[in-house]
Design a protein around this motif. Structure first.
Motif, short mmCIF file in Angstrom:
data_model
loop_
_atom_site.label_atom_id
_atom_site.label_comp_id
_atom_site.label_asym_id
_atom_site.label_seq_id
_atom_site.Cartn_x
_atom_site.Cartn_y
_atom_site.Cartn_z
N GLN A 90 -26.95 51.99 -50.56
CA GLN A 90 -27.22 51.78 -51.99
C GLN A 90 -28.52 51.01 -52.21
OE1 GLN A 90 -23.54 49.92 -53.22
NE2 GLN A 90 -22.33 51.73 -52.67
N TYR A 91 -28.75 49.95 -51.45
CA TYR A 91 -29.98 49.18 -51.59
C TYR A 91 -31.19 50.04 -51.23
CZ TYR A 91 -33.26 45.29 -51.26
OH TYR A 91 -34.33 44.45 -51.44
N ASP A 92 -31.06 50.85 -50.19
CA ASP A 92 -32.16 51.72 -49.78
C ASP A 92 -32.49 52.75 -50.86
OD1 ASP A 92 -32.54 51.06 -46.66
OD2 ASP A 92 -30.40 51.05 -47.15
N ASN A 93 -31.47 53.31 -51.48
CA ASN A 93 -31.70 54.26 -52.57
C ASN A 93 -32.46 53.60 -53.72
OD1 ASN A 93 -30.27 56.20 -51.15
ND2 ASN A 93 -28.35 55.82 -52.24
N LEU A 94 -32.02 52.40 -54.07
CA LEU A 94 -32.65 51.70 -55.19
C LEU A 94 -34.07 51.23 -54.86
CD1 LEU A 94 -29.53 49.66 -56.34
CD2 LEU A 94 -30.65 51.51 -57.61
N ILE A 95 -34.30 50.87 -53.58
CA ILE A 95 -35.65 50.49 -53.15
C ILE A 95 -36.62 51.65 -53.42
CG2 ILE A 95 -37.04 50.33 -51.04
CD1 ILE A 95 -36.24 47.64 -51.80
N ARG A 96 -36.18 52.87 -53.17
CA ARG A 96 -37.04 54.03 -53.39
C ARG A 96 -37.39 54.19 -54.87
NH1 ARG A 96 -34.81 54.32 -48.71
NH2 ARG A 96 -35.45 55.79 -47.08
N LEU A 97 -36.40 53.93 -55.73
CA LEU A 97 -36.68 54.00 -57.17
C LEU A 97 -37.59 52.86 -57.61
CD1 LEU A 97 -33.47 55.05 -59.14
CD2 LEU A 97 -35.41 56.42 -58.44
N ALA A 102 -37.02 51.41 -61.38
CA ALA A 102 -35.80 50.59 -61.29
C ALA A 102 -36.16 49.14 -61.06
CB ALA A 102 -34.90 51.10 -60.17
N LYS A 103 -35.20 48.29 -61.39
CA LYS A 103 -35.29 46.85 -61.08
C LYS A 103 -34.00 46.49 -60.36
CE LYS A 103 -36.57 42.44 -63.22
NZ LYS A 103 -37.92 42.40 -62.62
N ILE A 104 -34.10 45.78 -59.23
CA ILE A 104 -32.94 45.50 -58.39
C ILE A 104 -32.51 44.05 -58.51
CG2 ILE A 104 -32.03 45.56 -56.04
CD1 ILE A 104 -34.08 47.68 -55.34
N LEU A 105 -31.21 43.85 -58.63
CA LEU A 105 -30.59 42.54 -58.55
C LEU A 105 -29.71 42.50 -57.31
CD1 LEU A 105 -29.49 42.13 -62.26
CD2 LEU A 105 -31.31 40.85 -61.13
N LYS A 158 -32.03 39.14 -68.14
CA LYS A 158 -33.49 39.29 -68.03
C LYS A 158 -33.87 40.65 -67.46
CE LYS A 158 -34.28 34.32 -67.37
NZ LYS A 158 -34.64 33.27 -66.38
N ALA A 159 -33.12 41.10 -66.46
CA ALA A 159 -33.42 42.39 -65.84
C ALA A 159 -33.23 43.53 -66.84
CB ALA A 159 -32.54 42.61 -64.61
N ILE A 160 -32.12 43.48 -67.60
CA ILE A 160 -31.87 44.50 -68.62
C ILE A 160 -33.00 44.50 -69.65
CG2 ILE A 160 -30.33 45.25 -70.46
CD1 ILE A 160 -29.00 45.78 -67.91
N GLN A 161 -33.37 43.33 -70.11
CA GLN A 161 -34.42 43.23 -71.14
C GLN A 161 -35.77 43.71 -70.61
OE1 GLN A 161 -33.91 39.05 -72.06
NE2 GLN A 161 -32.76 39.50 -73.95
N ASP A 162 -36.07 43.41 -69.34
CA ASP A 162 -37.33 43.88 -68.75
C ASP A 162 -37.41 45.40 -68.76
OD1 ASP A 162 -38.22 41.34 -68.29
OD2 ASP A 162 -37.76 41.33 -66.14
N VAL A 163 -36.34 46.04 -68.32
CA VAL A 163 -36.33 47.50 -68.24
C VAL A 163 -36.33 48.13 -69.63
CG1 VAL A 163 -35.04 49.50 -67.39
CG2 VAL A 163 -35.24 47.46 -65.97
N VAL A 204 -31.17 49.70 -63.67
CA VAL A 204 -31.01 48.33 -63.18
C VAL A 204 -30.00 48.40 -62.05
CG1 VAL A 204 -30.21 46.00 -63.68
CG2 VAL A 204 -31.62 47.21 -65.34
N GLY A 205 -30.43 48.10 -60.84
CA GLY A 205 -29.59 48.31 -59.66
C GLY A 205 -28.85 47.07 -59.22
N LEU A 206 -27.59 47.27 -58.87
CA LEU A 206 -26.75 46.20 -58.34
C LEU A 206 -26.06 46.73 -57.08
CD1 LEU A 206 -25.80 43.31 -58.94
CD2 LEU A 206 -23.93 44.26 -60.27
N PRO A 207 -26.80 46.82 -55.97
CA PRO A 207 -26.25 47.44 -54.76
C PRO A 207 -25.17 46.60 -54.11
CG PRO A 207 -28.38 46.45 -54.29
CD PRO A 207 -28.16 46.32 -55.77
N VAL A 208 -24.20 47.28 -53.49
CA VAL A 208 -23.10 46.61 -52.82
C VAL A 208 -23.14 46.84 -51.32
CG1 VAL A 208 -20.58 46.40 -52.70
CG2 VAL A 208 -21.69 46.83 -54.91
#
Length: 527
Positions: free
Chosen positions: A398-405, A411-414, A427-432, A390-394
C-alpha cells in the motif's frame, strides 16, 4: 442486393460461431481483495461464452458456492486462511505503527509476522494436498478437459495444481511470494527498481540504494523461510523431487500484470508479460438514490470519500474520533466506509456506510478527494477517474502504491503514527483540496492511462484465449526460466575466463622464470 445480404448473413454466422466456441477454464483463486478483481475478469470471460470452474475451500469467506456464471468444486478442509487471521495481523500492525508496542519489540513483531505468514502458507499447502488426495475430484478435473488454468500466484496452490494436471497456466498477478511479480521473471536491477516496503522511488540516493539492497535480501529470506520450505515439500510429494517449486512458480505461459507504466516505474520486462492495469475500471453507473441525494446536497463544496479496504473495517477509537472531528471541520460532505463503533466526534455532514460503490463514486463529478489505504484496485480507480488521494497505508504494497502517486504529484501520504497528531489529517485534506496541482496531475495520469489502442480488459481476454487456442505460449517464455542462477548471471563463465587468464599469467610467469634461470646458468658456465 441478394448477394450482399447473403454475405452479411455468412459473416454473422462466422462471428457467432466464433464467439460461441467457449473453452473450459479452471480457476484457482486467492481470497480477499485479490478475489474482487479476479471476479471481474471471470464475468468478462463468461460473457464471451467460456465455461468457468472454480476450486474453493469449504471455509471460503469470499467465493460463493453458487453463481450464475461459474460452477464450483468445494474441497473440505479443517482450516484455511480466513478473515480473522488477516484482521488480527492488521490490528497488530496498526498498534505497532502507532507506537503502542515498545521499540524493543520490533524484532518480536517481525518474527511474529514471519511466523504468521509461514502458518498461512502451511494451511494453503494442506489445502493443495486435500485437493490432490481427493481422487474423485482429480478424476473429474481430468475428465473435464480444461484448456487452461487461471490463477493468482500470491499463494502457491495454483502453480502446483496446474503442473499436476499438466495444463497451460495464466497468471492474474501483481505479487509473487513475497515479491513484486516482475522480480520473478524479468531482469530487475535494484539500483533503480524499488523493493516492496522500502519506500523508495526509481531515483535513489546512495543510502537509499543500500536500504533497497537490504530489503531485497530480507524479501529473499522471507520467500525461502515462509514459502519455499512449505511448498517444496508438496512438490516433492506429488510432482517428484526433481521439480523445484520456484522454477515451477515462474513457468506460467502468460503473466497478466495488474499494473501499467502510467502507474509503475519503467523497467525491463518480458514478451509473455501483458499489462492490464486498471482492467477493472469502467465509466460510473448512476448512484443509488440515497447516495445521489447525499452527494447532490453537498453543493459547490463537493464530497470526500474514505475507504481503508477490505480488512480495515474499524480503527482505534481515538484515531477514529480524530478523523471524524477533522471531517466535521470541513465544508465538504463525507462518505466513509466504516463498520466500527460510531465515533463520538462524528459531524452531521459525514455518512457512515458498510459498503459503497467505490468506482461509481470516484467517477462522480462532485467527488473531490479519495482517502484511501493504497490498495492496487483503489489506486487504479483513482487514476482512471482522475481523483487526488490522501493516503493512509497500513500494510504490504500500500505504501509503495501511494509513493508512486505522490511521486507523480497526485497524492499526499500520512502514516498511522502521525495521522491523529497536530491536526495532520485535517491539514493533509485541506492541502489536497486547495492545491489545484493534485487534481491536475491525477487528471493528466487519467488521460495517459485511457489513451490506449485496446482496453486493458480486452487485452487480458485476448491473451487468455490465445493460450487456450494454442495450448500454451511456450514461444514467449525466456530461456532464463530453465537456467541455474550461476548460468543466468554467467558466474561460471566469469570463473572460467578468470581461471584461463590466471593460467596464462602463471604460465607466462613460469616461462619467464625458466628463461631467466636458463640464462643465468649459461652465464655461469661461460665464466
Amino acid at each position: 442486393m441478394r448477394l450482399i445480404c447473403c454475405c452479411s448473413a455468412l459473416l454473422l454466422l462466422i462471428l457467432l460461431s466464433r464467439t460461441c466456441q467457449g473453452g473450459n477454464i479452471l480457476v484457482i483463486p486467492t481470497e480477499g481483495s485479490h478475489w474482487i478483481n479476479m471476479d471481474i475478469l471471470l464475468q468478462a470471460l463468461h460473457s464471451r461464452g467460456h465455461n468457468l470452474t472454480i476450486i474453493r475451500s469449504s471455509k471460503s469467506w469470499y467465493i460463493k458456492d453458487n453463481s450464475t456464471y461459474y460452477s464450483t468444486y468445494t474441497v473440505p478442509v479443517e482450516r484455511i486462511l480466513d478473515k480473522e487471521i488477516i484482521t488480527r495481523i492488521m490490528s497488530n500492525i496498526i498498534d505497532f505503527e502507532r507506537g503502542a508496542l515498545p521499540l524493543m519489540s520490533f524484532l518480536h513483531f517481525s518474527v511474529g509476522i514471519l511466523g504468521a505468514f509461514t502458518e498461512i502458507h502451511t494451511t494453503v499447502g494442506e489445502y493443495v494436498s486435500a485437493i490432490i488426495d481427493d481422487r474423485e475430484l482429480i478424476r473429474m478435473l481430468n475428465d473435464t478437459k480444461f484448456d487452461v488454468v487461471l490463477t493468482d500466484p500470491c499463494w502457491g496452490s495454483g502453480p502446483i495444481l496446474a503442473k499436476y494436471l499438466n495444463l497451460p497456466l495464466v497468471y492474474n498477478v501483481r505479487w509473487l511470494i513475497p515479491e513484486e511479480a516482475h522480480f520473478g521473471i524479468a531482469p530487475s536491477p535494484i539500483s533503480y527498481i524499488p523493493i516492496a516496503q522500502s519506500g523508495c522511488t526509481d531515483k535513489m540516493s546512495f543510502f537509499q540504494r543500500v536500504k533497497n539492497m537490504i530489503f531485497y535480501g530480507v524479501s529473499q529470506i522471507q520467500a525461502h523461510l515462509a514459502a519455499k520450505e512449505v511448498y517444496q515439500k508438496i512438490c516433492d510429494k506429488y510432482l517428484g523431487p526433481d521439480e523445484d517449486f520456484y522454477q515451477l512458480l515462474i513457468d506460467a505461459d502468460i503473466w497478466l500484470m495488474r499494473v501499467d507504466f502510467v502507474f509503475d516505474y519503467p523497467r525491463p520486462t518480458m514478451p509473455n508479460v501483458v499489462y492490464m492495469g486498471g482492467f477493472q475500471c469502467k465509466p460510473p453507473k448512476p448512484l443509488p438514490q440515497h447516495l445521489e441525494e447525499f452527494v447532490q446536497s453537498s453543493g459547490e463544496h463537493g464530497v470526500i470519500i474514505m475507504s481503508l479496504g477490505t480488512f480495515v473495517s474499524e480503527l482505534p477509537a481515538d484515531m477514529a474520533n480524530e478523523i471524524a472531528a477533522a471531517f466535521a471541520k470541513l465544508p465538504q460532505k463525507v462518505i466513509w466506509r466504516y463498520k466500527g463503533s460510531r465515533p463520538d466526534t462524528l459531524g452531521n455532514k459525514t455518512l457512515l456506510v458498510d459498503w459503497m460503490p467505490q468506482n461509481d463514486l470516484l467517477g462522480h463529478p462532485k467527488v473531490k478527494v479519495f482517502v484511501a489505504h493504497g490498495g492496487t484496485n483503489g489506486v487504479q480507480e483513482a487514476i482512471y477517474h482522475g481523483v487526488p488521494v490522501v493516503g493512509l497505508p497500513v500494510f504490504f504494497d500500500q505504501y509503495d502504491n501511494l509513493i508512486r502517486l505522490e511521486d507523480r504529484g497526485g497524492a499526499k501520504i500520512l502514516t498511522l503514527s502521525t495521522v491523529d497528531k497536530d491536526n495532520n489529517f485535517l491539514k493533509a485534506i485541506q492541502d489536497v483540496l486547495n492545491e489545484p496541482s493534485y487534481r491536475m496531475n491525477m487528471q493528466r495520469l487519467s488521460r495517459l492511462h485511457r489513451d490506449q489502442p485496446i482496453t486493458p480488459m480486452d487485452n487480458a481476454l485476448f491473451w487468455i484465449e490465445f493460450v487456450m487456442r494454442h495450448k500454451g505460449a511456450a514461444h514467449l517464455k525466456p530461456a532464463s526460466l530453465r537456467m541455474s542462477w550461476y548460468s543466468y548471471h554467467s558466474v561460471d563463465v566469469a570463473l572460467f575466463l578468470g581461471g584461463a587468464v590466471l593460467l596464462m599469467l602463471l604460465s607466462t610467469f613460469f616461462l619467464i622464470k625458466c628463461l631467466c634461470n636458463a640464462m643465468c646458468k649459461s652465464k655461469v658456465k661461460r665464466e
